[in-house]
Each structure stands twice: as structure tokens, then as C-alpha cells.
Design a protein around this motif. Structure first.
Motif, PDB file in Angstrom:
ATOM      1  N   ASP A  14       0.808  -1.325   0.025  1.00  0.00           N
ATOM      2  CA  ASP A  14       0.101   0.105  -0.121  1.00  0.00           C
ATOM      3  C   ASP A  14       0.839   1.262   0.119  1.00  0.00           C
ATOM      4  O   ASP A  14       1.710   1.500   1.076  1.00  0.00           O
ATOM      5  CB  ASP A  14      -0.784  -0.096   0.994  1.00  0.00           C
ATOM      6  N   LEU A  15       0.905   2.151  -1.154  1.00  0.00           N
ATOM      7  CA  LEU A  15       1.724   3.366  -1.099  1.00  0.00           C
ATOM      8  C   LEU A  15       1.104   4.478  -0.292  1.00  0.00           C
ATOM      9  O   LEU A  15       1.702   5.574  -0.224  1.00  0.00           O
ATOM     10  CB  LEU A  15       2.004   3.744  -2.738  1.00  0.00           C
ATOM     11  N   GLY A  16      -0.174   4.069   0.365  1.00  0.00           N
ATOM     12  CA  GLY A  16      -0.717   5.408   0.995  1.00  0.00           C
ATOM     13  C   GLY A  16      -0.043   5.745   2.086  1.00  0.00           C
ATOM     14  O   GLY A  16       0.006   6.936   2.362  1.00  0.00           O
ATOM     15  N   ARG A  31       1.024   9.705   2.406  1.00  0.00           N
ATOM     16  CA  ARG A  31       0.691  10.448   3.308  1.00  0.00           C
ATOM     17  C   ARG A  31       1.844  11.287   4.221  1.00  0.00           C
ATOM     18  O   ARG A  31       1.746  12.369   4.320  1.00  0.00           O
ATOM     19  CB  ARG A  31      -0.330   9.821   4.410  1.00  0.00           C
ATOM     20  N   ILE A  32       3.018  10.653   4.109  1.00  0.00           N
ATOM     21  CA  ILE A  32       4.210  10.951   4.823  1.00  0.00           C
ATOM     22  C   ILE A  32       4.706  12.355   3.753  1.00  0.00           C
ATOM     23  O   ILE A  32       5.168  13.240   4.392  1.00  0.00           O
ATOM     24  CB  ILE A  32       5.302   9.921   4.841  1.00  0.00           C
ATOM     25  N   VAL A  33       4.916  11.960   2.314  1.00  0.00           N
ATOM     26  CA  VAL A  33       5.191  12.872   1.755  1.00  0.00           C
ATOM     27  C   VAL A  33       4.146  14.158   1.801  1.00  0.00           C
ATOM     28  O   VAL A  33       4.988  15.235   1.756  1.00  0.00           O
ATOM     29  CB  VAL A  33       5.314  12.489   0.362  1.00  0.00           C
ATOM     30  N   ALA A  34       2.950  13.863   1.660  1.00  0.00           N
ATOM     31  CA  ALA A  34       2.075  15.025   1.991  1.00  0.00           C
ATOM     32  C   ALA A  34       2.303  15.925   3.097  1.00  0.00           C
ATOM     33  O   ALA A  34       2.030  17.258   3.145  1.00  0.00           O
ATOM     34  CB  ALA A  34       0.651  14.561   1.704  1.00  0.00           C
ATOM     35  N   GLU A  35       2.548  15.281   4.045  1.00  0.00           N
ATOM     36  CA  GLU A  35       2.700  16.049   5.618  1.00  0.00           C
ATOM     37  C   GLU A  35       4.149  16.725   5.452  1.00  0.00           C
ATOM     38  O   GLU A  35       4.008  17.962   5.965  1.00  0.00           O
ATOM     39  CB  GLU A  35       2.809  14.958   6.477  1.00  0.00           C
ATOM     40  N   TRP A  77      -0.569  24.472  -5.313  1.00  0.00           N
ATOM     41  CA  TRP A  77      -0.284  23.164  -5.021  1.00  0.00           C
ATOM     42  C   TRP A  77      -0.565  22.596  -3.479  1.00  0.00           C
ATOM     43  O   TRP A  77      -0.483  21.550  -3.418  1.00  0.00           O
ATOM     44  CB  TRP A  77       1.589  23.195  -5.242  1.00  0.00           C
ATOM     45  N   ARG A  78      -0.606  23.749  -2.782  1.00  0.00           N
ATOM     46  CA  ARG A  78      -1.114  23.310  -1.420  1.00  0.00           C
ATOM     47  C   ARG A  78      -2.333  22.406  -1.225  1.00  0.00           C
ATOM     48  O   ARG A  78      -2.450  21.454  -0.613  1.00  0.00           O
ATOM     49  CB  ARG A  78      -0.930  24.376  -0.298  1.00  0.00           C
ATOM     50  N   GLN A  79      -3.235  22.673  -2.117  1.00  0.00           N
ATOM     51  CA  GLN A  79      -4.314  21.864  -2.270  1.00  0.00           C
ATOM     52  C   GLN A  79      -4.367  20.554  -3.168  1.00  0.00           C
ATOM     53  O   GLN A  79      -4.780  19.684  -2.797  1.00  0.00           O
ATOM     54  CB  GLN A  79      -5.613  22.828  -2.545  1.00  0.00           C
ATOM     55  N   GLU A  80      -3.773  20.801  -4.292  1.00  0.00           N
ATOM     56  CA  GLU A  80      -3.414  19.751  -5.306  1.00  0.00           C
ATOM     57  C   GLU A  80      -2.527  18.600  -4.979  1.00  0.00           C
ATOM     58  O   GLU A  80      -2.830  17.515  -5.464  1.00  0.00           O
ATOM     59  CB  GLU A  80      -3.177  20.414  -6.708  1.00  0.00           C
ATOM     60  N   LEU A  81      -1.602  19.064  -4.453  1.00  0.00           N
ATOM     61  CA  LEU A  81      -0.424  17.944  -4.060  1.00  0.00           C
ATOM     62  C   LEU A  81      -0.864  16.725  -2.958  1.00  0.00           C
ATOM     63  O   LEU A  81      -0.655  15.682  -3.521  1.00  0.00           O
ATOM     64  CB  LEU A  81       0.930  18.609  -3.672  1.00  0.00           C
ATOM     65  N   PRO A  82      -1.679  17.015  -2.346  1.00  0.00           N
ATOM     66  CA  PRO A  82      -2.090  16.023  -1.351  1.00  0.00           C
ATOM     67  C   PRO A  82      -3.106  15.213  -2.025  1.00  0.00           C
ATOM     68  O   PRO A  82      -3.027  13.943  -1.944  1.00  0.00           O
ATOM     69  CB  PRO A  82      -2.757  16.858   0.016  1.00  0.00           C
ATOM     70  N   ARG A  83      -3.777  15.649  -2.967  1.00  0.00           N
ATOM     71  CA  ARG A  83      -5.027  15.117  -3.786  1.00  0.00           C
ATOM     72  C   ARG A  83      -4.369  14.235  -4.821  1.00  0.00           C
ATOM     73  O   ARG A  83      -4.652  13.027  -4.883  1.00  0.00           O
ATOM     74  CB  ARG A  83      -5.948  16.028  -4.226  1.00  0.00           C
TER      75      ARG A  83
END
Length: 193
Positions: free
Chosen positions: A8-10, A14-18, A80-86
């Protein structure tokens, strides 16, 4: 499946998004372990690879999967702050489908088995997570399963004193797995901003 163990890459996404969430506007011009990239370019690259590997998992081959990275500096969009996590979530979700791991796909303009593409995606997330953490002074502990997959890919892709991303950086065998993976990626595990 190609004999590759599904992961699971999730958690790593999530770590990268944080880590990205922890980047201040003042750090966007900071240097990174990627010699050509400032933090803003690294974030733009992560956004682009997220779309490419999402589409590789879906076997939706086209512009995102055919584009070879490195031709130009990645551009970081204004939202990017909204788009990258998505984008990171969509990447992880696409690889949860067992069909993503079967057959052939394409990423970076290269045709490869689905399981190998997943390992490359893990590598991109793990190593660029390290890059981002180092460049911005954040703590970093990658997801263990993604780190194992990244290390396996990097070992498989290394030939002599070269890895898939440049000359290997020697790291002692007894070093922690993350440092060995970073060395195989052509980076110095001791790099600091």
C-alpha cells in the motif's frame, strides 16, 4: 502478478504530503539534494510523478506516462498546497487495485511491468520524501514497506558503480536501510542544506 509483493503506497504518500504541508513559502527557493532542483522544483516533480504513476497504475497511457522527466525544470502550480495532497492520494488509491500490478504499463516514457512500476513509484516517494525533509529541516521516517520496495528496486537497477539516477554514493553495509537506499539513488546520506 509479476511476483512482486503488493504494498500500500498510501502510508508513504501521506508522509510526503505531510512533509509538503510543512514547507514554508520562504523555503520554496531552498536547495535540495537534487542538484538541479530548488524545493519548488522538487514539489513540482512530486506532483508530476504522482499523476504519471497514477495513470501508469490505471494503464491510462498518454502524456503523463510518456513524458521523460528531466527535460525541463518542473513547475509548481499556484494551488499546489491543495492539489499535491490530492494527487498523492490518487496515486496511492490507483495502486490499491490488483490489476495495476499485472501486465505492462509505462512511466517516464519507459514500458515496464506493473509490479516494477509500483516499485519505482515507491522509490520516487521514499527518496523524494528524504530530499524534501533534508531540504526543509524536517524529521523523516519513511513507511517501512515502501522503503523495502524502494531499496529492492534500487539494488536491482544498480550496475557497477551506477544506479538508475547517477553514480552510487558508497554507504557502509551496516548503515540503516534508508541511508543505503539514498546512496543507491546517487545521493549522499549526510547531505545537509
Amino acid at each position: 502478478m509479476t511476483g512482486t509483493t503488493m504494498i500500500d503506497l498510501g502510508p508513504q504518500a501521506r508522509i510526503v504530503a505531510e512533509l509538503a504541508e510543512g514547507v514554508t513559502d520562504g523555503q520554496l527557493a531552498a536547495a535540495t539534494p537534487c542538484p538541479e532542483y530548488a524545493v519548488r522544483h522538487l514539489l513540482g516533480h512530486v506532483a508530476g510523478l504522482s499523476a504519471a504513476f497514477r495513470d501508469a497504475a490505471r494503464k491510462d497511457l498518454g502524456a503523463t506516462t510518456g513524458h521523460r522527466p528531466g527535460a525541463e525544470l518542473p513547475v509548481l502550480g499556484p494551488e499546489w498546497r491543495q492539489e499535491l495532497p490530492r494527487a498523492l492520494d490518487a496515486l496511492a488509491e490507483a495502486w490499491r487495485d490488483p490489476a495495476a500490478w499485472d501486465g505492462m504499463t509505462r512511466a517516464g516514457g519507459i514500458d515496464l511491468p506493473g509490479g516494477v512500476a509500483a516499485a519505482v513509484a515507491a522509490d520516487e516517494l521514499v527518496i523524494h520524501g528524504w530530499d524534501l525533509a533534508r531540504a526543509t529541516g524536517q524529521e523523516y521516517a519513511p513507511d517501512p514497506a515502501a522503503l523495502e520496495a524502494a531499496y529492492g528496486f534500487l539494488r536491482m537497477a544498480a550496475e557497477g558503480d551506477r544506479g538508475p539516477f547517477g553514480p552510487l554514493v558508497p554507504v557502509p553495509e551496516g548503515a540503516r536501510l534508508l541511508d543505503r537506499a539514498v546512496g543507491l539513488s546517487g545521493r549522499d546520506p549526510g547531505w545537509t542544506a
